[in-house]
Scaffold this motif. Sequence first.
Motif, PDB file in Angstrom:
ATOM      1  N   MET A  47       0.605  -1.305   0.151  1.00 52.31           N
ATOM      2  CA  MET A  47       0.109  -0.065   0.009  1.00 52.31           C
ATOM      3  C   MET A  47       0.918   1.198  -0.253  1.00 52.31           C
ATOM      4  N   ASN A  48       0.504   2.284  -0.775  1.00 52.99           N
ATOM      5  CA  ASN A  48       1.276   3.417  -0.956  1.00 52.99           C
ATOM      6  C   ASN A  48       0.430   4.587  -0.631  1.00 52.99           C
ATOM      7  N   PRO A  49       0.260   5.196   0.628  1.00 51.99           N
ATOM      8  CA  PRO A  49      -0.559   6.288   1.102  1.00 51.99           C
ATOM      9  C   PRO A  49      -0.069   7.506   0.481  1.00 51.99           C
ATOM     10  N   SER A  50       0.914   7.581  -0.447  1.00 49.83           N
ATOM     11  CA  SER A  50       1.084   8.774  -1.305  1.00 49.83           C
ATOM     12  C   SER A  50       0.532   8.602  -2.721  1.00 49.83           C
ATOM     13  N   ALA A  51      -0.032   7.532  -2.951  1.00 44.46           N
ATOM     14  CA  ALA A  51      -0.751   7.508  -4.320  1.00 44.46           C
ATOM     15  C   ALA A  51      -2.248   7.312  -4.184  1.00 44.46           C
ATOM     16  N   SER A  52      -2.949   7.698  -5.302  1.00 40.60           N
ATOM     17  CA  SER A  52      -4.489   7.743  -5.340  1.00 40.60           C
ATOM     18  C   SER A  52      -4.873   6.176  -5.104  1.00 40.60           C
ATOM     19  N   GLY A  53      -6.003   5.831  -4.607  1.00 42.61           N
ATOM     20  CA  GLY A  53      -6.323   4.624  -4.353  1.00 42.61           C
ATOM     21  C   GLY A  53      -6.050   3.833  -3.196  1.00 42.61           C
ATOM     22  N   TRP A  54      -5.100   4.349  -2.411  1.00 41.74           N
ATOM     23  CA  TRP A  54      -4.760   4.049  -1.143  1.00 41.74           C
ATOM     24  C   TRP A  54      -5.786   3.577   0.051  1.00 41.74           C
ATOM     25  N   ILE A  55      -6.869   4.237   0.039  1.00 41.50           N
ATOM     26  CA  ILE A  55      -7.895   4.091   0.846  1.00 41.50           C
ATOM     27  C   ILE A  55      -8.661   2.812   0.337  1.00 41.50           C
ATOM     28  N   ASN A  56      -8.942   2.583  -0.894  1.00 42.98           N
ATOM     29  CA  ASN A  56      -9.536   1.351  -1.138  1.00 42.98           C
ATOM     30  C   ASN A  56      -8.367   0.327  -0.957  1.00 42.98           C
ATOM     31  N   LYS A  57      -7.322   0.131  -1.112  1.00 41.45           N
ATOM     32  CA  LYS A  57      -6.336  -0.853  -0.976  1.00 41.45           C
ATOM     33  C   LYS A  57      -6.332  -1.041   0.590  1.00 41.45           C
ATOM     34  N   PHE A  58      -6.237  -0.170   1.375  1.00 40.51           N
ATOM     35  CA  PHE A  58      -6.512  -0.378   2.837  1.00 40.51           C
ATOM     36  C   PHE A  58      -7.716  -1.202   3.158  1.00 40.51           C
ATOM     37  N   GLY A  59      -8.854  -0.835   2.368  1.00 40.76           N
ATOM     38  CA  GLY A  59     -10.151  -1.738   2.547  1.00 40.76           C
ATOM     39  C   GLY A  59      -9.900  -3.020   2.315  1.00 40.76           C
ATOM     40  N   HIS A  60      -9.289  -3.356   1.273  1.00 38.68           N
ATOM     41  CA  HIS A  60      -8.923  -4.808   0.728  1.00 38.68           C
ATOM     42  C   HIS A  60      -8.038  -5.542   1.814  1.00 38.68           C
ATOM     43  N   LEU A  61      -7.182  -4.471   2.352  1.00 39.12           N
ATOM     44  CA  LEU A  61      -6.280  -5.506   3.480  1.00 39.12           C
ATOM     45  C   LEU A  61      -6.913  -5.619   4.886  1.00 39.12           C
ATOM     46  N   VAL A  62      -7.941  -4.683   5.378  1.00 45.25           N
ATOM     47  CA  VAL A  62      -8.429  -4.802   6.450  1.00 45.25           C
ATOM     48  C   VAL A  62      -9.708  -5.732   6.664  1.00 45.25           C
ATOM     49  N   VAL A  63     -10.291  -5.904   5.507  1.00 41.82           N
ATOM     50  CA  VAL A  63     -11.331  -6.986   5.495  1.00 41.82           C
ATOM     51  C   VAL A  63     -11.204  -8.156   5.955  1.00 41.82           C
ATOM     52  N   HIS A  64      -9.777  -8.648   5.957  1.00 39.13           N
ATOM     53  CA  HIS A  64      -9.473  -9.937   6.767  1.00 39.13           C
ATOM     54  C   HIS A  64      -9.132  -9.718   8.084  1.00 39.13           C
ATOM     55  N   LYS A  65      -8.973  -8.352   8.286  1.00 38.87           N
ATOM     56  CA  LYS A  65      -8.154  -8.416   9.746  1.00 38.87           C
ATOM     57  C   LYS A  65      -9.351  -7.362  10.743  1.00 38.87           C
ATOM     58  N   SER A  66     -10.445  -7.963  10.813  1.00 37.71           N
ATOM     59  CA  SER A  66     -11.306  -7.295  11.642  1.00 37.71           C
ATOM     60  C   SER A  66     -11.104  -7.467  13.076  1.00 37.71           C
ATOM     61  N   LYS A  67     -10.103  -8.676  13.229  1.00 34.11           N
ATOM     62  CA  LYS A  67      -9.777  -8.974  14.611  1.00 34.11           C
ATOM     63  C   LYS A  67      -8.467  -8.573  14.958  1.00 34.11           C
ATOM     64  N   ALA A  68      -8.001  -7.671  14.239  1.00 35.33           N
ATOM     65  CA  ALA A  68      -6.584  -6.997  14.392  1.00 35.33           C
ATOM     66  C   ALA A  68      -6.658  -6.524  15.987  1.00 35.33           C
ATOM     67  N   PHE A  69      -7.716  -5.928  16.534  1.00 36.12           N
ATOM     68  CA  PHE A  69      -7.397  -5.312  17.877  1.00 36.12           C
ATOM     69  C   PHE A  69      -8.783  -6.086  18.539  1.00 36.12           C
ATOM     70  N   GLU A  70      -8.609  -6.171  19.785  1.00 35.59           N
ATOM     71  CA  GLU A  70      -9.913  -6.768  20.606  1.00 35.59           C
ATOM     72  C   GLU A  70     -10.809  -6.031  20.883  1.00 35.59           C
ATOM     73  N   SER A  71     -10.405  -4.862  20.984  1.00 35.32           N
ATOM     74  CA  SER A  71     -11.586  -3.709  21.636  1.00 35.32           C
ATOM     75  C   SER A  71     -10.871  -2.312  21.631  1.00 35.32           C
ATOM     76  N   PHE A  72     -11.715  -1.339  21.700  1.00 33.53           N
ATOM     77  CA  PHE A  72     -11.384   0.061  21.449  1.00 33.53           C
ATOM     78  C   PHE A  72      -9.971   0.176  22.423  1.00 33.53           C
ATOM     79  N   GLU A  73     -10.238  -0.409  23.868  1.00 31.46           N
ATOM     80  CA  GLU A  73      -8.881  -0.349  24.678  1.00 31.46           C
ATOM     81  C   GLU A  73      -7.665  -0.731  24.096  1.00 31.46           C
ATOM     82  N   ASP A  74      -7.839  -1.958  23.545  1.00 35.60           N
ATOM     83  CA  ASP A  74      -6.810  -2.545  22.897  1.00 35.60           C
ATOM     84  C   ASP A  74      -6.106  -1.513  21.860  1.00 35.60           C
ATOM     85  N   LEU A  75      -7.058  -1.270  20.779  1.00 37.04           N
ATOM     86  CA  LEU A  75      -6.720  -0.082  20.000  1.00 37.04           C
ATOM     87  C   LEU A  75      -5.829   1.109  20.483  1.00 37.04           C
ATOM     88  N   TYR A  76      -6.628   1.588  21.452  1.00 30.78           N
ATOM     89  CA  TYR A  76      -5.837   2.856  22.245  1.00 30.78           C
ATOM     90  C   TYR A  76      -4.646   2.733  22.587  1.00 30.78           C
TER      91      TYR A  76
END
Length: 396
Positions: free
Chosen positions: A1-30
């Motif tokens: 993913m290249n956050p300085s090129a157009s389309g990076w948000i959609n690329k992030f969406g493609h990556l995160v769709v399989h990582k919905s459990k990367a953080f257990e809770s908002f406390e873990d995210l914080y």
Amino acid sequence: MNPSASGWINKFGHLVVHKSKAFESFEDLYLQLKNNGFVYGIHLEIANFIDVEHSLTEDEVAKINLLTALYFTHLFETGKKDFDTFVNTVFGYYQSLDVGKISFLNKILSGTHTASQLEKLIDSRIYLGGNAFSRAFGNSLTNSLLFVDILIFQHYLNNPGKTMQHAQLLEYATMNIVYKALSSKKTHETDEKLIQLLDASLTYVNLNENEFNGSYTELLRKNFTKYEKDYFLDMACLTIWEDKSLDRTETDYILGLGKDLEKSKKEVKSAVSFIQDFFEKNAPRVSYLNDKNLALQFYEGMSKSVSKLILRNSKRLKKELAESRELVALLSKSTVKDLDPEERKKVQKQLIDVFKSIPSLAIFMLPGGAVLLPIFIKLIPKLLPSAFDENRVEDS
């Protein structure tokens, strides 16, 4: 993913769709966002589930962490994983705050899709003032209050009707806590840098106007959430520990603040210990603690940005350079000896022709862009070595 090129948000969406459990809770995210500096307004690392092709600049780290924090906040508050729904919600959220208006010209340049517009909008949140040219080459600062956006977004998802009022309250409370923390200690040069950075990061409130009535204590007793109070405490800890010491007055202040925020002594000591460990680990990477003079910081900022542009367009550059033998020969010569005025003029003219063929390098054609050509010329042989193997002389 290249956050300085157009389309990076959609690329992030493609990556995160399989990582919905990367953080257990908002406390873990914080906690993770504290570890990588985002909560403190210091942009060092990103979540490890995101793959990137090149090393990231500070602004790119900030972009990725902002989007990551927004996505998982949305997931925890709504339970919805759909990325399109998330993008539309975030876009509506920022529109409700009147942030980063998308002009008609930007719509033409970036497309009318919400994700494309959101890329422009997030860009506007990352940088502090300045025009596109100065931002692109390091003559700007990165927003140090970005985590406030996450707290406001959390509020927006539950109380969408009073978003701006809450945004103003959060910024006002944060800055009052920081100023109060500073008043408990002897002023240090880097304290002033921190305050300047935070002041420049304010978006929703004007501290020169009396936005809120009542005392400091009354302000802290407003209906803030647990994580808003955690953030206030962490920002106070950041302020008082910046000089790597904690005297009696500072100790009294931070314990008093903890009491006002309904935090136990154990929680306060944990917050202080966390920032202490963070500084010991990362102090050399915190830009506002850097004592380098402004000219050197500006040069290094430009060098990093030019390096990024070359790396992002390396394939295209190789192709364009391969079609100009004279330019390659002159650039190769420049690695071992100075070019004469006529040769430098030839290099400049031919490089501008190259820039015309690569849209993302068009910034070098703006007024003042020629100032950056020496940096560009110096970096090309190092970043595109295959085009210079014939004459390149390695440093001993």
